[in-house]
Design an enzyme around this catalytic site. Structure first.
Site, short mmCIF file in Angstrom:
data_model
loop_
_atom_site.label_atom_id
_atom_site.label_comp_id
_atom_site.label_asym_id
_atom_site.label_seq_id
_atom_site.Cartn_x
_atom_site.Cartn_y
_atom_site.Cartn_z
N GLU A 116 0.82 -1.22 0.00
CA GLU A 116 0.00 0.00 0.00
C GLU A 116 0.86 1.27 0.00
OE1 GLU A 116 -2.93 -0.54 -0.63
OE2 GLU A 116 -3.69 -2.27 0.44
N GLU A 169 -18.00 12.42 21.31
CA GLU A 169 -16.57 12.72 21.04
C GLU A 169 -16.29 12.84 19.54
OE1 GLU A 169 -14.49 13.51 23.61
OE2 GLU A 169 -16.51 13.34 24.44
N HIS A 210 -12.94 -3.18 3.84
CA HIS A 210 -11.50 -3.43 4.00
C HIS A 210 -10.93 -2.84 5.29
CE1 HIS A 210 -7.30 -3.72 2.04
NE2 HIS A 210 -7.14 -3.34 3.29
P1 13P Z 1 0.91 -5.35 3.22
O1 13P Z 1 1.29 -6.65 3.91
O2 13P Z 1 1.45 -5.29 1.81
O3 13P Z 1 1.26 -4.15 4.05
O4 13P Z 1 -0.68 -5.36 3.05
C1 13P Z 1 -1.50 -5.42 4.17
C2 13P Z 1 -2.80 -4.73 3.95
O5 13P Z 1 -3.44 -4.32 4.90
C3 13P Z 1 -3.30 -4.54 2.56
O6 13P Z 1 -4.29 -3.58 2.52
ZN ZN Z 2 -5.42 -3.44 4.40
#
Ligand code: 13P
Ligand code: ZN
Length: 270
Positions: A116, A169, A210
């Site tokens: 990322e 908050e 996600h």
């Molecule tokens: P990485 O292991 O490449 O950091 O990916 C983890 C993740 O959260 C992907 O969105």
């Molecule tokens: Zn992630």
């Protein structure tokens, strides 16, 4: 003093350990990048001997070129960083041409930065343009935030309003609101660009189905934003469909007056 003993490595090691124990960062879930000012890097690496170069796969914005980032490795587990930072973290300098990064320390097992990194570097660039003090981009997978994103429309105003109406908050901690992206393929330049666009306005961006991104001047600021969203999303999800006492609009406006907040327009009717 060695870089491994620096406050930067200590801070990332401690926060990733904490986040793992929150249950947010399963397996290799989550990643953090921390921009470190040259004066500090020079204390540890006066000669700048690079170990190797790593391709970025995109052209980094000028504002982050020749800047230094301590960043988590791809495929690495947050739970393991504290015991072995030199394998699980890397310190890189973004090259002058913006196309690669020079490795100064870490990624000892031939590893590389998070998949990322496009979203991180593009978000750093976006935040630095509106706030030159920004230093941290943090990504994680908090459970209730993901649940909440799955239960409501993909819309900045809707998500912001539901958070503000569930926990007093929330408006105080993120008066500018939260940006929301639909479910997208992660690890791409496209999701990086979309995240950075939201970061022009917000310090928080939810990735539907996600996780979440937070930005801050410090690790504490980025973490504090995310933990406030997660706590509020937990309240929202536990009470879902049962709420009688929702926070009235007048109380949110009263908090805004009390704390002199510039709240995102269009969320609360004035
Ligand atoms: P990485 O292991 O490449 O950091 O990916 C983890 C993740 O959260 C992907 O969105
Ligand atoms: Zn992630």
């Amino acid at each position: 003093m060695k870089f491994i003993d620096s406050k930067f490595v200590k801070e990332i090691s401690e926060i990733t350990n904490n986040m793992y124990h929150q249950g947010w960062d399963e397996r290799n879930g989550g990643n953090i990048s921390y921009m470190i000012d040259e004066e500090y890097v020079k204390e540890y690496f006066p000669r700048e001997d690079f170990i190797r170069n790593i391709d970025l796969g995109f052209e980094a914005d000028e504002i982050v070129r020749e800047k230094y980032f301590l960043v988590t490795g791809t495929g690495k587990y947050f739970k393991n960083i504290i015991a072995d930072p030199e394998t699980n973290l890397g310190l890189v300098k973004i090259a002058k041409d913006g196309k690669k990064a020079h490795l100064l320390w870490g990624f000892k097992d031939e590893g590389r930065f998070t998949s990322e990194f496009p979203a991180h570097l593009m978000s750093h660039a976006a935040r630095l343009k509106v706030n030159p003090s920004n230093r941290v981009i943090m990504h994680t997978h908090p459970t209730y935030t993901i649940c909440m994103g799955a239960c409501i429309p993909v819309d900045d105003i809707v998500f912001t309003r539901k958070l503000w109406k569930s926990n007093t908050e929330a408006v105080v901690v993120f008066p500018e609101g939260i940006g929301v992206l639909p479910c997208m393929v992660c690890g791409t330049n496209e999701i990086g660009e979309a995240t950075a666009k939201k970061m022009e306005e917000y310090r928080l961006v939810s990735w539907t189905n996600h996780g979440i991104y937070g930005a801050g001047n410090t690790i504490d600021e980025a973490f504090g934003l995310i933990e406030t969203v997660e706590k509020t999303a937990e309240i929202y999800m536990i009470t879902l469909g049962h709420v009688i006492n929702e926070i009235p609009d007048e109380v949110i406006l009263g908090l805004a007056r009390l704390w002199k907040l510039r709240i995102k327009p269009g969320v609360i009717d004035e």
